[in-house]
Design an enzyme around this catalytic site. Structure first.
Site, PDB file in Angstrom:
ATOM      1  N   ASP A 296      -7.914  -5.209   7.297  1.00 11.22           N
ATOM      2  CA  ASP A 296      -8.555  -6.043   6.287  1.00 11.22           C
ATOM      3  C   ASP A 296      -9.421  -7.119   6.927  1.00 11.22           C
ATOM      4  OD1 ASP A 296      -7.881  -5.320   3.445  1.00 11.22           O
ATOM      5  OD2 ASP A 296      -5.870  -5.332   4.295  1.00 11.22           O
TER       6      ASP A 296
ATOM      7  N   HIS B 190       0.840  -1.209   0.000  1.00  9.96           N
ATOM      8  CA  HIS B 190       0.000   0.000   0.000  1.00  9.96           C
ATOM      9  C   HIS B 190       0.873   1.256   0.000  1.00  9.96           C
ATOM     10  CE1 HIS B 190      -3.753  -2.140   0.516  1.00  9.96           C
ATOM     11  NE2 HIS B 190      -3.272  -2.790   1.551  1.00  9.96           N
TER      12      HIS B 190
ATOM     13  N   ARG C 126       7.344  -5.970   3.066  1.00 13.31           N
ATOM     14  CA  ARG C 126       6.072  -6.581   2.691  1.00 13.31           C
ATOM     15  C   ARG C 126       5.934  -6.565   1.179  1.00 13.31           C
ATOM     16  NH1 ARG C 126       0.035  -5.139   4.892  1.00 13.31           N
ATOM     17  NH2 ARG C 126       0.387  -3.128   3.863  1.00 13.31           N
TER      18      ARG C 126
END
Length: 265
Positions: free
Chosen positions: A182, A52, A77
């Protein structure tokens, strides 16, 4: 004659050798300067976010170089569990990888194979060309590659919670990181990370992962929530982000010196 280099301990080893939880923050801005400032703050680990954020492979390489001189462990990540992307990240020097959106043990097996050389996996061989092996200056890098790489997977859906025990039990998964944001969305309470049902699901995941003998971590920017998760057994926790600190800090300056009404106008 070339020098021989030794890579730093993995995040797996840092967790195992520490007598306390590992506290870290997100690096999402894409700025090597900001990453270096964060690296020298005294935290245990940094999560460089390729999911993100605007961070691509070249930027990721620069960020890893910026934080390398400091006693902090970078974890990267990936944007997904794609084997090609994971191969590239490992080759550019990411020793510690977090893969998002892992819902099943089968997906966990796939990402384990992606970060291991044959015959245990499918990672492509390019150590002579890559920073990961310091261009073959790390002696015995390929036969010892599994020792130099740690893999963490992210459980962040209701399906992942139900499969957490099986995911954690996969050989080669070094730990599980829970993503309440999430997870809340998948449970129908978007934006409510501290909803009682979400918190209960996080705790169920903690129990399942710990029962499998693996360390569990979580994202928690709210101090009270972070403390409660630490008390519940979280071993590695992210408690802030570079972009969030800048956003809230600059807002506080505007509120203090201009005022909310005038700033809005």
């Amino acid at each position: 004659m070339p020098i021989r280099l030794t890579l730093p301990p993995t995040f797996r080893d840092r967790i195992a050798d520490s007598g306390r939880p590992q506290i870290g923050m997100w690096v999402s801005s894409g700025s090597p300067l900001v990453a270096e400032i964060c690296a020298g703050a005294g935290l245990d680990w940094l999560l460089i976010d390729g999911e993100h954020s605007p961070i691509g492979l070249e930027t990721m390489s620069a960020l890893l170089q910026a934080v390398a001189p400091y006693p902090v462990t970078p974890v990267v990540r990936a944007p997904s569990g794609d084997a090609v992307v994971l191969k590239q990240m490992l080759d550019l020097g990411a020793q510690n990888v977090l893969v998002p959106m892992v819902d099943t043990a089968e997906q966990a097996h796939d990402v384990v194979r992606a970060v291991r050389y044959p015959p245990q996996g499918i990672r492509g061989v390019g150590s002579a060309l890559s920073r990961g092996a310091r261009w073959n200056r790390v002696e015995g890098y390929m036969p010892d590659a599994d020792r130099h790489v740690s893999l963490f997977v992210q459980v962040e859906s209701a399906t992942g919670v139900e499969n957490a025990a099986a995911i954690a039990a996969v050989d080669g998964v070094d730990g599980v990181f829970v993503g309440p944001s999430d997870l809340a969305a998948s449970m129908g309470v978007l934006g409510q990370q501290t909803h009682p049902d979400v918190v209960a699901a996080v705790h169920r995941t903690f129990d399942a992962v710990r029962a499998a003998g693996k360390p569990v971590g979580v994202n928690a920017f709210d101090p009270a929530t972070a403390r409660s998760y630490l008390d519940a057994g979280a071993i590695f926790v992210l408690v802030g982000a570079d972009v969030a600190l800048l956003a809230r800090g600059s807002e506080a300056l505007a509120d203090r010196w201009i005022g909310e009404g005038e700033a809005a106008g």
